[in-house]
Every structure is written in structure tokens, then in C-alpha cells.
Design a protein around this motif. Sequence first.
Motif, PDB file in Angstrom:
ATOM      1  N   MET A   1     -38.846  -1.621  14.319  1.00  0.00           N
ATOM      2  CA  MET A   1     -39.667  -0.779  15.156  1.00  0.00           C
ATOM      3  C   MET A   1     -40.084   0.447  14.357  1.00  0.00           C
ATOM      4  O   MET A   1     -39.251   1.141  13.777  1.00  0.00           O
ATOM      5  N   SER A   2     -41.353   0.709  14.306  1.00  0.00           N
ATOM      6  CA  SER A   2     -41.826   1.877  13.571  1.00  0.00           C
ATOM      7  C   SER A   2     -41.799   3.092  14.487  1.00  0.00           C
ATOM      8  O   SER A   2     -41.966   3.000  15.693  1.00  0.00           O
ATOM      9  N   SER A   3     -41.590   4.223  13.869  1.00  0.00           N
ATOM     10  CA  SER A   3     -41.548   5.462  14.625  1.00  0.00           C
ATOM     11  C   SER A   3     -42.500   6.459  13.990  1.00  0.00           C
ATOM     12  O   SER A   3     -42.836   6.358  12.822  1.00  0.00           O
ATOM     13  N   LYS A   4     -42.921   7.415  14.794  1.00  0.00           N
ATOM     14  CA  LYS A   4     -43.829   8.432  14.303  1.00  0.00           C
ATOM     15  C   LYS A   4     -43.034   9.618  13.777  1.00  0.00           C
ATOM     16  O   LYS A   4     -42.037  10.021  14.383  1.00  0.00           O
ATOM     17  N   VAL A   5     -43.475  10.125  12.640  1.00  0.00           N
ATOM     18  CA  VAL A   5     -42.849  11.314  12.061  1.00  0.00           C
ATOM     19  C   VAL A   5     -43.929  12.351  11.795  1.00  0.00           C
ATOM     20  O   VAL A   5     -45.098  12.020  11.608  1.00  0.00           O
ATOM     21  N   ILE A   6     -43.501  13.577  11.797  1.00  0.00           N
ATOM     22  CA  ILE A   6     -44.410  14.673  11.502  1.00  0.00           C
ATOM     23  C   ILE A   6     -44.029  15.247  10.150  1.00  0.00           C
ATOM     24  O   ILE A   6     -42.844  15.447   9.855  1.00  0.00           O
ATOM     25  N   HIS A   7     -45.022  15.447   9.303  1.00  0.00           N
ATOM     26  CA  HIS A   7     -44.810  16.028   7.979  1.00  0.00           C
ATOM     27  C   HIS A   7     -45.406  17.428   7.968  1.00  0.00           C
ATOM     28  O   HIS A   7     -46.610  17.594   8.161  1.00  0.00           O
ATOM     29  N   ALA A   8     -44.563  18.408   7.760  1.00  0.00           N
ATOM     30  CA  ALA A   8     -45.022  19.798   7.665  1.00  0.00           C
ATOM     31  C   ALA A   8     -44.938  20.217   6.209  1.00  0.00           C
ATOM     32  O   ALA A   8     -43.876  20.107   5.581  1.00  0.00           O
TER      33      ALA A   8
ATOM     34  N   PHE B   1     -43.695  21.695  -0.553  1.00  0.00           N
ATOM     35  CA  PHE B   1     -42.440  21.309   0.084  1.00  0.00           C
ATOM     36  C   PHE B   1     -42.805  20.597   1.379  1.00  0.00           C
ATOM     37  O   PHE B   1     -43.726  21.006   2.077  1.00  0.00           O
ATOM     38  N   LEU B   2     -42.078  19.534   1.703  1.00  0.00           N
ATOM     39  CA  LEU B   2     -42.400  18.747   2.883  1.00  0.00           C
ATOM     40  C   LEU B   2     -41.158  18.622   3.752  1.00  0.00           C
ATOM     41  O   LEU B   2     -40.082  18.265   3.266  1.00  0.00           O
ATOM     42  N   MET B   3     -41.311  18.924   5.038  1.00  0.00           N
ATOM     43  CA  MET B   3     -40.245  18.739   6.013  1.00  0.00           C
ATOM     44  C   MET B   3     -40.645  17.586   6.922  1.00  0.00           C
ATOM     45  O   MET B   3     -41.748  17.574   7.469  1.00  0.00           O
ATOM     46  N   GLU B   4     -39.749  16.603   7.062  1.00  0.00           N
ATOM     47  CA  GLU B   4     -40.034  15.413   7.859  1.00  0.00           C
ATOM     48  C   GLU B   4     -39.165  15.428   9.109  1.00  0.00           C
ATOM     49  O   GLU B   4     -37.945  15.503   9.015  1.00  0.00           O
ATOM     50  N   ILE B   5     -39.819  15.338  10.276  1.00  0.00           N
ATOM     51  CA  ILE B   5     -39.109  15.347  11.557  1.00  0.00           C
ATOM     52  C   ILE B   5     -39.629  14.185  12.388  1.00  0.00           C
ATOM     53  O   ILE B   5     -40.841  13.974  12.491  1.00  0.00           O
ATOM     54  N   GLU B   6     -38.727  13.446  12.998  1.00  0.00           N
ATOM     55  CA  GLU B   6     -39.119  12.329  13.848  1.00  0.00           C
ATOM     56  C   GLU B   6     -39.609  12.855  15.192  1.00  0.00           C
ATOM     57  O   GLU B   6     -39.036  13.789  15.750  1.00  0.00           O
ATOM     58  N   ILE B   7     -40.663  12.227  15.719  1.00  0.00           N
ATOM     59  CA  ILE B   7     -41.268  12.655  16.981  1.00  0.00           C
ATOM     60  C   ILE B   7     -40.720  11.805  18.125  1.00  0.00           C
ATOM     61  O   ILE B   7     -40.713  10.574  18.048  1.00  0.00           O
ATOM     62  N   HIS B   8     -40.262  12.474  19.178  1.00  0.00           N
ATOM     63  CA  HIS B   8     -39.780  11.794  20.392  1.00  0.00           C
ATOM     64  C   HIS B   8     -40.519  12.369  21.600  1.00  0.00           C
ATOM     65  O   HIS B   8     -39.962  13.135  22.376  1.00  0.00           O
ATOM     66  N   ASP B   9     -41.766  12.020  21.786  1.00  0.00           N
ATOM     67  CA  ASP B   9     -42.600  12.503  22.897  1.00  0.00           C
ATOM     68  C   ASP B   9     -42.648  14.028  22.978  1.00  0.00           C
ATOM     69  O   ASP B   9     -42.679  14.605  24.069  1.00  0.00           O
TER      70      ASP B   9
ATOM     71  N   ILE C   1     -49.260  13.624  10.920  1.00  0.00           N
ATOM     72  CA  ILE C   1     -48.435  12.701  11.708  1.00  0.00           C
ATOM     73  C   ILE C   1     -48.664  11.314  11.159  1.00  0.00           C
ATOM     74  O   ILE C   1     -49.809  10.860  11.036  1.00  0.00           O
ATOM     75  N   THR C   2     -47.569  10.632  10.808  1.00  0.00           N
ATOM     76  CA  THR C   2     -47.668   9.302  10.213  1.00  0.00           C
ATOM     77  C   THR C   2     -46.670   8.361  10.843  1.00  0.00           C
ATOM     78  O   THR C   2     -45.711   8.782  11.492  1.00  0.00           O
ATOM     79  N   GLU C   3     -46.895   7.078  10.637  1.00  0.00           N
ATOM     80  CA  GLU C   3     -45.939   6.040  11.060  1.00  0.00           C
ATOM     81  C   GLU C   3     -44.940   5.825   9.939  1.00  0.00           C
ATOM     82  O   GLU C   3     -45.299   5.749   8.783  1.00  0.00           O
ATOM     83  N   LYS C   4     -43.704   5.716  10.298  1.00  0.00           N
ATOM     84  CA  LYS C   4     -42.669   5.510   9.285  1.00  0.00           C
ATOM     85  C   LYS C   4     -42.278   4.062   9.223  1.00  0.00           C
ATOM     86  O   LYS C   4     -42.177   3.362  10.148  1.00  0.00           O
TER      87      LYS C   4
END
Length: 173
Positions: free
Chosen positions: A1-8, A143-151, A170-173
Amino acid sequence: MSSKVIHAFYNDDDVLMHAVKKVKAAKYHIEEVYCPFPVHGLDKAMGLAPTRLAIMSFMYGCIGLGVAITMMNYMMIQDWPQDIGGKPSFSYLENMPAFVPIMFELTVFFAAHLMVITFYMRSKLWPFKEAENPDVRTTDDHFLMEIEIHDNEAELKELLLSTGAVEINITEK
């Protein structure tokens, strides 16, 4: 299952440190932070557990010391005893001061080489492995911070923009 992550993306390590502290204070889980160079204190700010590599290094040094003692005792006392500088050739303990440099060097040799192997195995860095960083700029100046998105995409974007992020994707992981 792929999940969405946010890259800052951040362009300063101090801004990144403050952002990590602010995101952790807001109770978000940071998946990973990609940096072009080590940032002092980032592991504590992210709440990572301390490494046990120092314990392994000590154990590898003890193995090297044991190998050195066994090797010198066999070679210099049992197999081919020699009269070096008038020292008796039948006792390891009486010859030990002459063996100290060898014991030191093999201790360092074993610790260093086995630590490199352990580090590569632990971090899964194999020869010819493809890079896993999500953006090539993280090897140069970002520098990149990766956080998983949960609605919670909107509030997470707002939080990251308030921390000084220069770009958010915002990308699919």
C-alpha cells in the motif's frame, strides 16, 4: 500500500533544527531528514535512540587484542622461539613489553575494519547501491524533512511553512 508523504525543503541547517523541534512539539512523526552534511544535535532533536556502535567497537577491539595475544604467543613462544635482545623465549609474560605495539596495532586494526563492515551492513550501504535520497538537491545544498500524511495535509503544510520551509512537495512513497 502506498502512502503519501510531504517533503519540506530547507536551505539552512539552523532553520531545519528549529523546524524539527517545532514539528516534534506539534506531535508529528518525522520519517526521515536528508542532509548534505551531518547536523550536530539533529538526532536528539528527532528523538532517535543512541547508537550502540561504540559497544561493537569495544568488542571488536577485544577480539583484535585476543587475536594479537594468541598469534604472538604461538609465533614467538611456541612455534619459533627466538632470542631477541637477550629476552627469554619461553615465557609470554616476560616478553610482553616488546609485544605491546603489536597488540595495540591489531586492536585498532580489528576495531576499525570490523566497524566499517558493521556500519555498511547496518546502514545497508552496499557497493553499487542506488541512492535512496528523494531529491538530488539533498546532496548539495538543501535539507529535506519527510513526514507521512494521515488526512492532515492542510495543517501540516501550514505548520511547515511557518517553520521556514522554502518548498513543500507531496509525493507517493
